[in-house]
Design a protein around this motif. Structure first.
Motif, PDB file in Angstrom:
ATOM      1  N   LEU A 243       0.805  -1.335  -0.040  1.00 54.83           N
ATOM      2  CA  LEU A 243       0.306  -0.089  -0.121  1.00 54.83           C
ATOM      3  C   LEU A 243       1.210   1.046  -0.213  1.00 54.83           C
ATOM      4  N   ALA A 244       1.797   1.257   0.956  1.00 57.47           N
ATOM      5  CA  ALA A 244       2.869   2.270   0.683  1.00 57.47           C
ATOM      6  C   ALA A 244       3.597   2.249  -0.269  1.00 57.47           C
ATOM      7  N   ARG A 245       4.442   1.472  -1.800  1.00 62.64           N
ATOM      8  CA  ARG A 245       4.363   1.730  -2.292  1.00 62.64           C
ATOM      9  C   ARG A 245       3.636   2.348  -3.513  1.00 62.64           C
ATOM     10  N   LEU A 246       2.211   1.707  -3.362  1.00 61.81           N
ATOM     11  CA  LEU A 246       1.704   2.548  -4.641  1.00 61.81           C
ATOM     12  C   LEU A 246       1.039   4.263  -4.180  1.00 61.81           C
ATOM     13  N   GLU A 247       0.980   4.522  -2.916  1.00 58.12           N
ATOM     14  CA  GLU A 247       0.582   5.782  -2.150  1.00 58.12           C
ATOM     15  C   GLU A 247       1.915   6.447  -3.019  1.00 58.12           C
ATOM     16  N   GLY A 248       3.059   5.713  -2.742  1.00 54.45           N
ATOM     17  CA  GLY A 248       4.408   6.325  -2.509  1.00 54.45           C
ATOM     18  C   GLY A 248       4.250   6.962  -4.519  1.00 54.45           C
ATOM     19  N   ARG A 249       3.728   6.080  -5.020  1.00 52.79           N
ATOM     20  CA  ARG A 249       4.077   5.923  -6.553  1.00 52.79           C
ATOM     21  C   ARG A 249       3.168   6.843  -7.194  1.00 52.79           C
ATOM     22  N   LEU A 250       1.938   6.707  -6.712  1.00 55.34           N
ATOM     23  CA  LEU A 250       0.948   7.472  -6.763  1.00 55.34           C
ATOM     24  C   LEU A 250       1.394   9.154  -6.636  1.00 55.34           C
ATOM     25  N   ALA A 251       1.372   9.166  -5.574  1.00 52.67           N
ATOM     26  CA  ALA A 251       1.963  11.215  -5.093  1.00 52.67           C
ATOM     27  C   ALA A 251       2.866  11.205  -5.692  1.00 52.67           C
ATOM     28  N   LEU A 252       4.332  11.492  -6.027  1.00 52.40           N
ATOM     29  CA  LEU A 252       5.215  11.283  -6.300  1.00 52.40           C
ATOM     30  C   LEU A 252       4.507  11.599  -8.048  1.00 52.40           C
ATOM     31  N   GLY A 253       4.570  11.296  -9.161  1.00 52.61           N
ATOM     32  CA  GLY A 253       3.733  10.954  -9.913  1.00 52.61           C
ATOM     33  C   GLY A 253       2.792  11.836 -10.208  1.00 52.61           C
ATOM     34  N   LEU A 254       2.138  12.163  -9.636  1.00 53.73           N
ATOM     35  CA  LEU A 254       0.788  13.003 -10.127  1.00 53.73           C
ATOM     36  C   LEU A 254       1.805  14.349  -9.548  1.00 53.73           C
ATOM     37  N   LEU A 255       2.227  14.519  -9.055  1.00 52.74           N
ATOM     38  CA  LEU A 255       2.725  15.939  -8.592  1.00 52.74           C
ATOM     39  C   LEU A 255       3.783  16.250  -9.202  1.00 52.74           C
ATOM     40  N   PHE A 256       4.305  15.559 -10.092  1.00 50.13           N
ATOM     41  CA  PHE A 256       5.570  16.202 -10.607  1.00 50.13           C
ATOM     42  C   PHE A 256       4.500  16.251 -12.017  1.00 50.13           C
ATOM     43  N   GLU A 257       3.556  15.336 -12.493  1.00 49.20           N
ATOM     44  CA  GLU A 257       3.472  15.707 -13.543  1.00 49.20           C
ATOM     45  C   GLU A 257       2.247  16.726 -13.525  1.00 49.20           C
ATOM     46  N   ARG A 258       1.252  17.149 -12.716  1.00 46.90           N
ATOM     47  CA  ARG A 258       0.718  18.296 -12.711  1.00 46.90           C
ATOM     48  C   ARG A 258       2.147  19.502 -12.483  1.00 46.90           C
ATOM     49  N   PHE A 259       2.865  19.995 -11.084  1.00 43.55           N
ATOM     50  CA  PHE A 259       4.190  20.422 -11.456  1.00 43.55           C
ATOM     51  C   PHE A 259       5.370  20.384 -11.997  1.00 43.55           C
ATOM     52  N   PRO A 260       5.570  20.365 -13.286  1.00 44.39           N
ATOM     53  CA  PRO A 260       6.465  20.290 -13.195  1.00 44.39           C
ATOM     54  C   PRO A 260       7.915  20.439 -13.672  1.00 44.39           C
ATOM     55  N   GLN A 261       7.385  22.945 -12.867  1.00 43.84           N
ATOM     56  CA  GLN A 261       8.201  23.099 -12.465  1.00 43.84           C
ATOM     57  C   GLN A 261       8.939  23.399 -10.896  1.00 43.84           C
ATOM     58  N   LEU A 262       7.736  22.110 -10.138  1.00 44.18           N
ATOM     59  CA  LEU A 262       8.273  22.650  -8.986  1.00 44.18           C
ATOM     60  C   LEU A 262       9.546  22.695  -8.011  1.00 44.18           C
ATOM     61  N   ARG A 263       9.606  23.267  -7.134  1.00 42.66           N
ATOM     62  CA  ARG A 263      11.636  23.329  -6.658  1.00 42.66           C
ATOM     63  C   ARG A 263      11.596  24.135  -5.267  1.00 42.66           C
ATOM     64  N   LEU A 264      12.290  23.622  -4.611  1.00 44.79           N
ATOM     65  CA  LEU A 264      12.524  24.167  -3.042  1.00 44.79           C
ATOM     66  C   LEU A 264      12.110  25.841  -3.521  1.00 44.79           C
ATOM     67  N   ALA A 265      11.640  25.974  -2.137  1.00 46.90           N
ATOM     68  CA  ALA A 265      11.389  27.660  -2.054  1.00 46.90           C
ATOM     69  C   ALA A 265      12.447  27.924  -1.284  1.00 46.90           C
ATOM     70  N   VAL A 266      13.508  27.225  -0.481  1.00 46.13           N
ATOM     71  CA  VAL A 266      14.650  27.209   0.468  1.00 46.13           C
ATOM     72  C   VAL A 266      16.063  26.397   0.078  1.00 46.13           C
TER      73      VAL A 266
END
Ligand code: HEM
Length: 305
Positions: A243-266
């Motif tokens: 379950l954790a693996r599935l959630e990790g894959r979904l969360a990371l995959g969707l986040l970078f797909e939706r926000f490909p320019q995501l970056r650290l603020a600091v």
């Protein structure tokens, strides 16, 4: 818009809307928590209205090293009382969830005692979300710190499963497994452990053991032989690993797909982590979802005043 100042000193909006996509937001609160907490609560059958209480108690467990004894006792007793109350409710009116199924097992064939049932629910609640929150946060952090690896992942998203394994190895959610007590004397790698002695398995250092892993301190999402110990080993290997693996894959995959320019603020600061002997959890991670485009020099030259 109301703002909150984080430990890192960065002001973040309390509510994230698209208008704030170029402003720092705390990824832990805004993104890493909601998925695992919703999944575990839905799975067990915890009403949505109690999820905030539940999150408050479990944050005391994560911060046990800096909590007072009173805070710890209050959180534990409140959570136990809540679990008891929930068991009584589900007994009277079973629903389609894991807790109702466990109660049926206890009542039907007496295979689970009252104490076993309570501690199973307690364990699932505690083990089942803080760890996954950290998998998501630590994963985003590791990838943002290694732009070459992130770029590769975005070009080849089929690498997501191995990327999640590598993140679990490189910066896993747990420093150590729950302490074990030796039931008989044993020799491990030349060290004698007597019966009754406590053993703590340090998972993070084991996952960076240079005798087992080549270039152990490097994040490399192309590794295919990540035999890490992030989920423990043997008879107590994590029950929730798939379950954790599935959630990790979904969360990371969707986040970078939706926000490909995501970056650290600091980017110049290491994010603060919870002071815990057990968890390896980033406390807050200010990120910018969609940075404002910077006008290029050429563009500026050609733009009329
Ligand atoms: C990335 C997320 C997770 C990590 C890193 C993790 C890690 C671990 C580790 C290291 C252990 C073994 C502890 C030991 O040896 O004493 C363990 C056990 C366990 N985990 Fe997880 N876990 C995660 C997610 C979950 C989830 C989502 C659930 C529930 C849905 C869960 C439920 C459990 C349970 C019930 C055990 C006890 C198994 C047993 O004693 O037989 N875990 N986990």
């Amino acid at each position: 818009m109301q703002r909150l100042t984080l430990f890192t000193g960065v002001p973040v909006p309390l509510v994230t809307g698209s208008a704030d996509a170029d402003q720092p937001v705390d990824l832990v609160n805004a993104y890493s928590y909601p998925l695992p907490i919703t999944v575990i609560c839905e799975l067990i059958g915890i009403p949505a209205v109690r999820r905030d209480d539940f999150r408050r108690w479990s944050s005391v467990f994560v911060n046990a090293a800096v909590c007072t004894a009173e805070e710890y006792i209050e959180a534990t007793t409140s959570m136990l009382a809540f679990v008891h109350e929930l068991i009584v409710q589900k007994q009277q009116a079973p629903t389609d969830d894991l807790l109702s199924a466990l109660i049926a097992t206890r009542d039907g064939s007496d295979r689970l005692s009252e104490d076993e049932l309570t501690s199973m629910v307690f364990l699932l609640l505690a083990a089942g979300h803080e760890t996954t929150v950290s998998l998501i946060t630590n994963g985003v952090h590791a990838l943002l710190r290694h732009p070459d690896q992130l770029e590769l992942l975005m070009k080849e998203p089929e690498r997501l499963p191995t990327a999640v394994e590598e993140i679990l190895r490189y910066d896993g959610p747990l420093q150590a497994a729950i302490p074990y007590v030796a039931s008989a004397p044993i020799d491990i790698a030349g060290t004698r452990i007597e019966a009754g002695e406590v053993i703590v398995f340090a998972l993070l250092p084991a996952n960076r053991d240079v005798r087992k892993v080549e270039r152990a301190d490097e994040l490399d999402i192309t590794r295919t032989d990540t035999a890490h110990l992030a989920f423990g080993h043997g008879i107590h290997h994590c029950l929730g690993a798939p379950l954790a693996r599935l959630e990790g894959r979904l969360a990371l995959g969707l986040l970078f797909e939706r926000f490909p320019q995501l970056r650290l603020a600091v980017p110049e600061q290491d994010p603060p982590r919870h002071p815990s002997l057990l968890m390896n959890a980033i406390r807050e991670l200010p990120v910018v979802l969609r940075p404002q485009p910077v006008a290029s020099a050429e563009h500026r030259v050609n733009t009329p005043e």
